[in-house]
Design a protein around this motif. Sequence first.
Motif, PDB file in Angstrom:
ATOM      1  N   PHE A   1      22.122  39.556  27.606  1.00 46.75           N
ATOM      2  CA  PHE A   1      21.417  39.867  28.846  1.00 46.75           C
ATOM      3  C   PHE A   1      20.578  41.124  28.703  1.00 46.75           C
ATOM      4  N   LEU A   2      19.375  41.076  29.263  1.00 48.74           N
ATOM      5  CA  LEU A   2      18.517  42.258  29.257  1.00 48.74           C
ATOM      6  C   LEU A   2      19.135  43.328  30.150  1.00 48.74           C
ATOM      7  N   ARG A   3      19.293  44.519  29.597  1.00 49.53           N
ATOM      8  CA  ARG A   3      19.805  45.683  30.338  1.00 49.53           C
ATOM      9  C   ARG A   3      18.739  46.752  30.224  1.00 49.53           C
TER      10      ARG A   3
ATOM     11  N   ASN B   1      28.237  42.719  40.225  1.00 48.92           N
ATOM     12  CA  ASN B   1      27.764  41.479  40.861  1.00 48.92           C
ATOM     13  C   ASN B   1      26.693  40.752  40.043  1.00 48.92           C
ATOM     14  N   ILE B   2      25.924  41.509  39.247  1.00 46.95           N
ATOM     15  CA  ILE B   2      24.832  40.870  38.484  1.00 46.95           C
ATOM     16  C   ILE B   2      25.124  40.917  36.987  1.00 46.95           C
ATOM     17  N   ARG B   3      26.413  40.871  36.686  1.00 48.11           N
ATOM     18  CA  ARG B   3      26.885  41.007  35.306  1.00 48.11           C
ATOM     19  C   ARG B   3      26.352  39.897  34.387  1.00 48.11           C
ATOM     20  N   THR B   4      26.158  38.710  34.930  1.00 51.25           N
ATOM     21  CA  THR B   4      25.708  37.598  34.085  1.00 51.25           C
ATOM     22  C   THR B   4      24.232  37.289  34.328  1.00 51.25           C
TER      23      THR B   4
ATOM     24  N   LEU C   1      29.219  50.047  31.069  1.00 52.40           N
ATOM     25  CA  LEU C   1      28.661  48.865  30.394  1.00 52.40           C
ATOM     26  C   LEU C   1      29.476  48.504  29.162  1.00 52.40           C
ATOM     27  N   SER C   2      30.044  49.511  28.520  1.00 49.01           N
ATOM     28  CA  SER C   2      30.833  49.195  27.342  1.00 49.01           C
ATOM     29  C   SER C   2      32.111  48.459  27.753  1.00 49.01           C
ATOM     30  N   LYS C   3      32.657  48.793  28.929  1.00 55.43           N
ATOM     31  CA  LYS C   3      33.801  48.041  29.462  1.00 55.43           C
ATOM     32  C   LYS C   3      33.397  46.589  29.751  1.00 55.43           C
ATOM     33  N   GLN C   4      32.177  46.416  30.265  1.00 57.25           N
ATOM     34  CA  GLN C   4      31.678  45.061  30.564  1.00 57.25           C
ATOM     35  C   GLN C   4      31.329  44.285  29.298  1.00 57.25           C
ATOM     36  N   GLY C   5      31.083  45.019  28.204  1.00 53.54           N
ATOM     37  CA  GLY C   5      30.677  44.363  26.963  1.00 53.54           C
ATOM     38  C   GLY C   5      29.194  44.043  26.912  1.00 53.54           C
ATOM     39  N   THR C   6      28.394  44.680  27.782  1.00 54.43           N
ATOM     40  CA  THR C   6      26.943  44.444  27.763  1.00 54.43           C
ATOM     41  C   THR C   6      26.198  45.781  27.780  1.00 54.43           C
ATOM     42  N   PRO C   7      26.002  46.379  26.606  1.00 61.41           N
ATOM     43  CA  PRO C   7      25.349  47.690  26.555  1.00 61.41           C
ATOM     44  C   PRO C   7      23.852  47.630  26.880  1.00 61.41           C
ATOM     45  N   LEU C   8      23.263  48.780  27.132  1.00 61.15           N
ATOM     46  CA  LEU C   8      21.828  48.851  27.436  1.00 61.15           C
ATOM     47  C   LEU C   8      21.011  48.274  26.289  1.00 61.15           C
ATOM     48  N   SER C   9      19.943  47.533  26.635  1.00 62.26           N
ATOM     49  CA  SER C   9      19.064  47.006  25.597  1.00 62.26           C
ATOM     50  C   SER C   9      17.832  47.878  25.434  1.00 62.26           C
ATOM     51  N   LEU C  10      17.296  48.372  26.556  1.00 64.41           N
ATOM     52  CA  LEU C  10      15.982  48.998  26.506  1.00 64.41           C
ATOM     53  C   LEU C  10      15.879  50.106  27.553  1.00 64.41           C
TER      54      LEU C  10
ATOM     55  N   PRO D   1      12.800  38.297  23.475  1.00 62.69           N
ATOM     56  CA  PRO D   1      12.013  37.059  23.499  1.00 62.69           C
ATOM     57  C   PRO D   1      12.657  35.938  24.318  1.00 62.69           C
ATOM     58  N   ALA D   2      13.982  36.030  24.537  1.00 68.09           N
ATOM     59  CA  ALA D   2      14.664  34.947  25.264  1.00 68.09           C
ATOM     60  C   ALA D   2      14.368  34.969  26.764  1.00 68.09           C
ATOM     61  N   LEU D   3      13.739  36.021  27.236  1.00 68.06           N
ATOM     62  CA  LEU D   3      13.490  36.165  28.667  1.00 68.06           C
ATOM     63  C   LEU D   3      12.566  35.058  29.182  1.00 68.06           C
TER      64      LEU D   3
END
Length: 258
Positions: A7-9, A81-84, A106-115, A248-250
Amino acid sequence: ERDQGKFLRLVIFGKPGAGKGTLSARLVKKYDIEPLSTGDLLRQHIAERTEIGQQAEEIVAQGKLLPDDVMLKIVASKLDNIRTKHWILDGFPRTVGQGKLLDAHLSKQGTPLSLVINLDVPDDVILSRISDRWVHLPSGRVYNNSYNPPKVDGFDDETGEPLTKRPDDSPEIFARRLTQFYASTSPLVAYYTKAAQKPMRLPPAHHHQHPHQLVFPPAHRLLLNTLSGTTSDEIWPQLDGVVRSSFPALKERTDVRH
Ligand code: AP5
């Protein structure tokens, strides 16, 4: 299950009036991304006179910052709420303390910042923009008499309701917000520069079928990009290009969204 890199973060960062709200609205209109603006969120709390709103009213009016822990509390549940979903965060983090709190969450969620996008716009340009800014408070829509004027002078395009000036857009308060930015927010550039230099590794997860086996997620690198310019014609194509190439997946939206 780790969702790292899926996911884009995106954090959009810059001086007050740099165009964070305007540019994130453009991204959200084009791509399937959820927006989260702490400025808009606080203005809604203030309008609804919630407990947080009552605390925020005076602080925002003075151009000061709310405490980091209060901000995290507001932001964390919204992010959960917008985790996925892909998301874009505007106005948070605003201090190095908030940057660390966000990374930990975010590290707890497993989705770190991308950009992280750092908007670099000269002070004199934003000062003149602010005096021309008009807002539709309930939606957070932003207009500018010279850059993106409303269709009917003084009224919101979508609802036809009257536009107002933000109480913190007076010249004195705006000067204070700019000083606050240099003191508290600009150190985040160094924080993210350092983070972008080293790949992050999240703890391993257990294999689905073989729970005794550990799966190591691929190392993930944060991208920090500074975009400079004085007008949207300069910044928007750069921003769109960076977002596209780093993710690119966006998908572009097929529905019409305002
Ligand atoms: P917030 O609402 O986040 O204010 P800010 O950071 O000062 O940012 P602005 O909303 O003023 O500007 P923007 O960069 O979004 O610019 P915009 O797109 O509108 O926060 C408000 C307050 O809440 C803070 O002061 C603080 O008290 C509190 N707060 C919020 N988050 C907090 C946190 N994390 N911690 C603690 N406290 C917090 O553009 C500006 C103008 O320029 C517009 O008129 C626009 O039409 C025009 N424009 C925009 N882009 C362009 C362009 N490219 N070319 C020409 N004109 C443009």
